[in-house]
Scaffold this active site. Structure first.
Site, PDB file in Angstrom:
ATOM      1  N   ARG A   1       0.683  -8.752  13.756  1.00 48.66           N
ATOM      2  CA  ARG A   1       0.063  -7.785  12.830  1.00 48.66           C
ATOM      3  C   ARG A   1      -0.829  -8.493  11.819  1.00 48.66           C
ATOM      4  O   ARG A   1      -1.884  -7.981  11.464  1.00 48.66           O
ATOM      5  CB  ARG A   1       1.148  -6.975  12.113  1.00 48.66           C
ATOM      6  CG  ARG A   1       1.749  -5.917  13.028  1.00 48.66           C
ATOM      7  CD  ARG A   1       3.048  -5.386  12.491  1.00 48.66           C
ATOM      8  NE  ARG A   1       2.914  -4.705  11.227  1.00 48.66           N
ATOM      9  CZ  ARG A   1       3.913  -4.578  10.357  1.00 48.66           C
ATOM     10  NH1 ARG A   1       5.075  -5.113  10.596  1.00 48.66           N
ATOM     11  NH2 ARG A   1       3.711  -3.903   9.241  1.00 48.66           N
TER      12      ARG A   1
ATOM     13  N   LYS B   1       0.829  -1.216   0.000  1.00 50.48           N
ATOM     14  CA  LYS B   1       0.000   0.000   0.000  1.00 50.48           C
ATOM     15  C   LYS B   1       0.859   1.260   0.000  1.00 50.48           C
ATOM     16  O   LYS B   1       0.577   2.204  -0.734  1.00 50.48           O
ATOM     17  CB  LYS B   1      -0.918   0.039   1.240  1.00 50.48           C
ATOM     18  CG  LYS B   1      -1.900  -1.109   1.347  1.00 50.48           C
ATOM     19  CD  LYS B   1      -2.877  -0.883   2.490  1.00 50.48           C
ATOM     20  CE  LYS B   1      -2.220  -0.811   3.859  1.00 50.48           C
ATOM     21  NZ  LYS B   1      -1.646  -2.096   4.313  1.00 50.48           N
TER      22      LYS B   1
ATOM     23  N   ARG C   1      12.014  -1.504  10.843  1.00 51.31           N
ATOM     24  CA  ARG C   1      11.004  -0.934  11.735  1.00 51.31           C
ATOM     25  C   ARG C   1      10.754  -1.863  12.920  1.00 51.31           C
ATOM     26  O   ARG C   1      10.769  -3.071  12.776  1.00 51.31           O
ATOM     27  CB  ARG C   1       9.703  -0.740  10.963  1.00 51.31           C
ATOM     28  CG  ARG C   1       9.438   0.695  10.564  1.00 51.31           C
ATOM     29  CD  ARG C   1       8.331   0.786   9.577  1.00 51.31           C
ATOM     30  NE  ARG C   1       7.107   0.127  10.022  1.00 51.31           N
ATOM     31  CZ  ARG C   1       5.983   0.102   9.314  1.00 51.31           C
ATOM     32  NH1 ARG C   1       5.935   0.683   8.145  1.00 51.31           N
ATOM     33  NH2 ARG C   1       4.915  -0.502   9.768  1.00 51.31           N
TER      34      ARG C   1
ATOM     35  N   ARG D   1      11.857  -6.199   4.805  1.00 55.35           N
ATOM     36  CA  ARG D   1      11.663  -4.773   4.523  1.00 55.35           C
ATOM     37  C   ARG D   1      12.646  -3.914   5.327  1.00 55.35           C
ATOM     38  O   ARG D   1      12.896  -4.168   6.486  1.00 55.35           O
ATOM     39  CB  ARG D   1      10.224  -4.365   4.891  1.00 55.35           C
ATOM     40  CG  ARG D   1       9.959  -2.873   4.690  1.00 55.35           C
ATOM     41  CD  ARG D   1       8.496  -2.559   4.593  1.00 55.35           C
ATOM     42  NE  ARG D   1       7.786  -2.635   5.855  1.00 55.35           N
ATOM     43  CZ  ARG D   1       6.472  -2.400   5.971  1.00 55.35           C
ATOM     44  NH1 ARG D   1       5.753  -2.093   4.915  1.00 55.35           N
ATOM     45  NH2 ARG D   1       5.895  -2.487   7.138  1.00 55.35           N
TER      46      ARG D   1
ATOM     47  N   ARG E   1      -8.901   1.092   9.337  1.00 58.39           N
ATOM     48  CA  ARG E   1      -8.352  -0.223   9.662  1.00 58.39           C
ATOM     49  C   ARG E   1      -9.320  -1.029  10.521  1.00 58.39           C
ATOM     50  O   ARG E   1      -9.029  -2.168  10.859  1.00 58.39           O
ATOM     51  CB  ARG E   1      -7.060  -0.019  10.445  1.00 58.39           C
ATOM     52  CG  ARG E   1      -5.847  -0.673   9.832  1.00 58.39           C
ATOM     53  CD  ARG E   1      -4.656  -0.259  10.668  1.00 58.39           C
ATOM     54  NE  ARG E   1      -3.478  -0.980  10.372  1.00 58.39           N
ATOM     55  CZ  ARG E   1      -2.504  -0.550   9.573  1.00 58.39           C
ATOM     56  NH1 ARG E   1      -2.635   0.578   8.937  1.00 58.39           N
ATOM     57  NH2 ARG E   1      -1.427  -1.260   9.426  1.00 58.39           N
TER      58      ARG E   1
HETATM   59  P1  ADP Z   1       1.639  -1.696   7.839  1.00 60.89           P
HETATM   60  O1  ADP Z   1       0.489  -1.445   6.929  1.00 60.89           O
HETATM   61  O2  ADP Z   1       2.811  -2.264   7.101  1.00 60.89           O
HETATM   62  O3  ADP Z   1       1.278  -2.465   9.066  1.00 60.89           O
HETATM   63  P2  ADP Z   1       1.565   1.035   8.847  1.00 60.89           P
HETATM   64  O4  ADP Z   1       2.680   1.978   8.801  1.00 60.89           O
HETATM   65  O5  ADP Z   1       0.353   1.329   8.032  1.00 60.89           O
HETATM   66  O6  ADP Z   1       2.213  -0.349   8.399  1.00 60.89           O
HETATM   67  O7  ADP Z   1       1.078   0.818  10.346  1.00 60.89           O
HETATM   68  C1  ADP Z   1       1.973   0.559  11.400  1.00 60.89           C
HETATM   69  C2  ADP Z   1       1.239   0.541  12.743  1.00 60.89           C
HETATM   70  O8  ADP Z   1       0.646   1.830  13.003  1.00 60.89           O
HETATM   71  C3  ADP Z   1       0.055  -0.416  12.860  1.00 60.89           C
HETATM   72  O9  ADP Z   1       0.459  -1.726  13.196  1.00 60.89           O
HETATM   73  C4  ADP Z   1      -0.773   0.254  13.968  1.00 60.89           C
HETATM   74  O10 ADP Z   1      -0.228   0.013  15.246  1.00 60.89           O
HETATM   75  C5  ADP Z   1      -0.590   1.728  13.670  1.00 60.89           C
HETATM   76  N1  ADP Z   1      -1.673   2.247  12.798  1.00 60.89           N
HETATM   77  C6  ADP Z   1      -1.517   2.726  11.541  1.00 60.89           C
HETATM   78  N2  ADP Z   1      -2.708   3.116  11.027  1.00 60.89           N
HETATM   79  C7  ADP Z   1      -3.643   2.856  11.976  1.00 60.89           C
HETATM   80  C8  ADP Z   1      -5.058   2.995  12.057  1.00 60.89           C
HETATM   81  N3  ADP Z   1      -5.774   3.494  11.028  1.00 60.89           N
HETATM   82  N4  ADP Z   1      -5.690   2.611  13.201  1.00 60.89           N
HETATM   83  C9  ADP Z   1      -5.005   2.114  14.216  1.00 60.89           C
HETATM   84  N5  ADP Z   1      -3.667   1.933  14.217  1.00 60.89           N
HETATM   85  C10 ADP Z   1      -2.992   2.300  13.119  1.00 60.89           C
END
Ligand code: ADP
Ligand code: ZN
Length: 214
Positions: free
Chosen positions: A169, A13, A158, A125, A86
């Site tokens: 996750r 994404k 990360r 990654r 999410r």
């Molecule tokens: P990925 O899609 O690879 O998991 P992101 O950078 O989108 O990576 O998200 C990393 C972390 O940030 C998630 O595991 C969560 O803890 C938090 N996070 C990101 N977006 C949201 C959201 N919309 N609601 C709740 N937590 C979020």
């Protein structure tokens, strides 16, 4: 035009969003990037979010919604959401919020990638500490190991890409985010792309899908 990208963590994404936001002149809204920025600045929100994120859990819906409303308050350009919504609660809150602004979601793009593939991708990654560019030590390595091609800063793994956290996750995605597929599938704005292809091919496919839409 407002677009939502859906898919597993590691489905691509972020990479797609960077390309699409350039091609379509949209604002890339990555809640993950915004939260990491809050963490780096040690704001109260960042401090509260950090323990959830490091453990691979979702940050509470209310914090995410408040954060977005503050950041996007006056924005009128098209929004490209990456990592948001999410949960079904976030999707409902987005609908309500857009309702008050007279805005709509024009497309929901689901990047379909097999679970085994995302597991492997997340483990390999690396992210630039300077500009945020995403690499993969197997399929998309930088010219010099551990150093960003674009800005020369060191790459890092990360916190939530560490092996112990990846499985959680994936499970959180299945439990809390996958129900969004049913939520949006019935809305008529839903398109699906094969996220197993190369980044360029995925971008091309998605642009075609978006233009082909009525
Ligand atoms: P990925 O899609 O690879 O998991 P992101 O950078 O989108 O990576 O998200 C990393 C972390 O940030 C998630 O595991 C969560 O803890 C938090 N996070 C990101 N977006 C949201 C959201 N919309 N609601 C709740 N937590 C979020
Ligand atoms: Zn960089």
């Amino acid at each position: 035009m407002n677009i939502i990208l859906l898919g597993y963590p590691g489905s691509g994404k972020g990479t797609l969003a960077k390309d699409l936001s350039k091609s379509l002149d949209m604002i890339h809204v990555s809640t993950g990037d915004i939260l990491r920025d809050e963490m780096a600045k040690k704001t109260p929100l960042g401090l509260e979010a950090s323990s959830y994120m490091a453990g691979g859990r979702l940050v509470p819906d209310r914090l995410v919604m408040d954060m977005l409303k503050v950041r996007l308050g006056a924005e009128t350009r098209g929004l490209l959401f990456d990592g948001f919504p999410r949960t079904v609660a976030q999707a409902e809150a987005l609908d309500a919020w857009f309702g008050t602004r007279g805005q709509e979601i024009d497309s929901v793009v689901f990047l379909n990638v097999a679970e085994a593939v995302v597991m492997a991708r997340l483990g390999s990654r690396r992210t630039c500490t300077g500009c945020g560019k995403i690499y993969n030590v197997i399929s998309n390595a930088p010219a010099k190991e551990g150093v960003c091609d674009a800005c020369g800063k060191p790459l890092m793994t990360r916190e939530d890409d560490k092996t112990e956290v990846i499985a959680r996750r994936i499970q959180v995605y299945k439990d809390q985010t996958e129900p969004l597929l049913a939520y949006y599938r019935s809305s008529g704005t839903f398109v699906e792309a094969d996220g197993g292809k190369t980044p360029d091919a995925v971008t091309k496919d998605v642009l075609t899908l978006l233009h082909a839409k009525p």
